[in-house]
Design an enzyme around this catalytic site. Structure first.
Site, PDB file in Angstrom:
ATOM      1  N   ASP A 241      49.734   1.037-105.212  1.00  0.00           N
ATOM      2  CA  ASP A 241      48.748   1.277-104.372  1.00  0.00           C
ATOM      3  C   ASP A 241      48.001  -0.345-104.331  1.00  0.00           C
ATOM      4  O   ASP A 241      48.678  -1.195-104.528  1.00  0.00           O
ATOM      5  CB  ASP A 241      47.571   2.255-104.563  1.00  0.00           C
ATOM      6  CG  ASP A 241      46.940   2.675-103.310  1.00  0.00           C
ATOM      7  OD1 ASP A 241      46.201   1.927-102.784  1.00  0.00           O
ATOM      8  OD2 ASP A 241      46.938   3.925-102.848  1.00  0.00           O
ATOM      9  N   HIS A 264      50.266  -2.289-102.409  1.00  0.00           N
ATOM     10  CA  HIS A 264      49.490  -2.094-100.724  1.00  0.00           C
ATOM     11  C   HIS A 264      48.667  -3.522-100.566  1.00  0.00           C
ATOM     12  O   HIS A 264      48.155  -3.635 -99.674  1.00  0.00           O
ATOM     13  CB  HIS A 264      48.752  -1.037-100.852  1.00  0.00           C
ATOM     14  CG  HIS A 264      49.370   0.227-100.562  1.00  0.00           C
ATOM     15  ND1 HIS A 264      48.666   1.313-100.493  1.00  0.00           N
ATOM     16  CD2 HIS A 264      50.487   0.633-100.686  1.00  0.00           C
ATOM     17  CE1 HIS A 264      49.660   2.364-100.479  1.00  0.00           C
ATOM     18  NE2 HIS A 264      50.789   1.902-100.672  1.00  0.00           N
TER      19      HIS A 264
END
Length: 415
Positions: A241, A264
């Protein structure tokens, strides 16, 4: 460091009241262990060894109570003290290292591995919690590792597609701390976030290594919320993430020389989801490298915000992007769920945001995406050079951005 021999006996002269003669000098044999519950003592610095409090470090027996007992002793001592976790693997469940402490400064020195329990029924929202402590240093030696053993828990994480989900435990939470340094630590396979800072002041995180598989859900590397005076530097984050995420109520955040990927990317947000969120201000991010990430630098705010807030005074400069899907992105219509209503714009005002000297390659045609709700104020792009190697080259897409462009621009600015 001078270590007391385990059976050392020292002769102390004690004065006692004798029934016949008043004060009487009496030589007493007293072990050091009776006087000082410490493992070593030199120059006024005391070290508390977790193994002297029952920790076994064999990777199997539960050392939770032993580590908390060692912390209690160190925290309750005066002066500058160290809690030593020597080489070994320490299997522990939820563990609280709380203050306030009598110690003027305390060092948590990890030389081994902390390994998390896997039974989620034992946990609340976090695994290891440092709270209400001033002048704390958490540092590692000899390849110190914090292992969240998250793989067993990731299948139970519903948050990527369920709005009201049960949050899995964060590996290490710092809450209500002041003047904290975290350095030379490796965190692997967290169940949820690796490291989170909440309501803390003056935090420095240096030389942190964070690793989790690219497909591990919500394993944010470092999350900051309602904190001020945070410095992150010289750190490598590979996760599933956000490498670093800055949440609501944060101010004066300085990030430098961080390698991100996979993951991310680096995010401010998400913001504007809850009532009465605090502003995010004075964010300076520089000299970061992104490799194969979903995003580079992203600001994301929810649609339909229940109350208004501000995200302002941010500078992102000297960034290298290598095959990043969205190198520069502002998304004020953020909603990761399929049933979003798309009825109202975000209540978060974006103001005074500069992207400077951002270079590299995009893995998608749209390298710059500025999707504002109400018009963003004072967005500046300076010296941007982002190439898409596919057919047609890179492009920009903007909505209510009203950006200013300075210096070289590739892709071309939005019309």
């Amino acid at each position: 460091m001078e270590v007391w021999p385990p059976l050392l006996v020292v002769i102390f002269t004690l004065y006692v009241v004798s029934p016949c003669c008043g004060l009487e000098a009496v030589a007493k044999n007293v072990t050091v262990a009776q006087l000082l519950p410490i493992s070593s003592y030199h120059g006024g610095l005391a070290t508390y060894n977790a193994k002297n409090f029952g920790a076994e470090g064999n990777g199997t027996n539960d050392d939770t109570k032993a580590l908390m007992a060692a912390w209690k002793a160190a925290c309750g001592a005066y002066g500058t003290v160290t809690l030593l976790i020597p080489p070994g693997t320490y299997y522990i469940g939820p563990t609280k290292f709380h203050g306030p402490c009598k110690a003027s400064a305390i060092t948590f020195l990890l030389q081994g591995t902390l390994k998390a329990a896997t039974d989620l029924r034992r946990f609340g929202n976090d695994w290891i919690e440092f709270g209400w402590v001033k002048d704390l240093t958490v540092t590692g030696q000899n390849n110190a590792i914090i292992n969240g053993q998250g793989a067993a828990s990731w299948p139970f994480n519903k948050c990527p597609f369920q709005k009201d989900c049960k949050v899995l435990p964060t590996s290490v939470l710092f809450v209500n701390n002041q003047n904290t340094v975290v350095r030379d630590i490796t965190s692997v396979n967290s169940k949820f976030f690796h490291i989170a800072l909440l309501q803390s002041k003056n935090m420095k995180l240096i030389n942190i290594q964070i690793n989790a598989p690219e497909n591990s859900p919500n394993t944010d590397g470092i999350h900051i919320e309602r904190s001020t005076g945070v410095v992150i530097s010289d750190t490598h984050i590979s996760t599933g993430d956000d490498c670093i995420s800055i949440g609501q109520g944060s101010d004066n955040i300085d990030i430098a020389r961080v390698h991100c990927g996979p993951g991310h990317g680096m995010s401010v947000g998400s913001l504007g989801r809850y009532v009465d969120e605090g502003d995010v201000t004075r964010v300076h991010v520089r000299n970061m490298t992104f490799v194969g990430t979903m995003n580079g630098v992203r600001i994301k705010t929810w649609e339909n915000s229940p109350t208004k807030s501000l995200a302002a005074h941010m500078l992102f400069e000297n960034m290298i992007m290598k095959d990043v899907q969205n190198p520069i992105i502002i998304d004020q219509k953020y909603c990761p769920y399929y049933d979003c209503e798309h009825k109202h714009v975000s209540g978060v005002t974006l103001k005074d945001i500069t992207f400077k000297n951002i270079k590299g390659t995009s893995s998608t045609p749209v390298a710059v995406r500025l999707r504002c709700g109400v018009p963003c104020q004072g967005v500046v792009l300076q010296d941007v050079d982002l190439k898409y190697m596919g057919e047609g080259g890179s492009s920009s897409k903007c909505e209510n951005a009203m950006a200013t462009y300075v210096g070289y621009q590739h892709p071309e600015p939005c019309a």
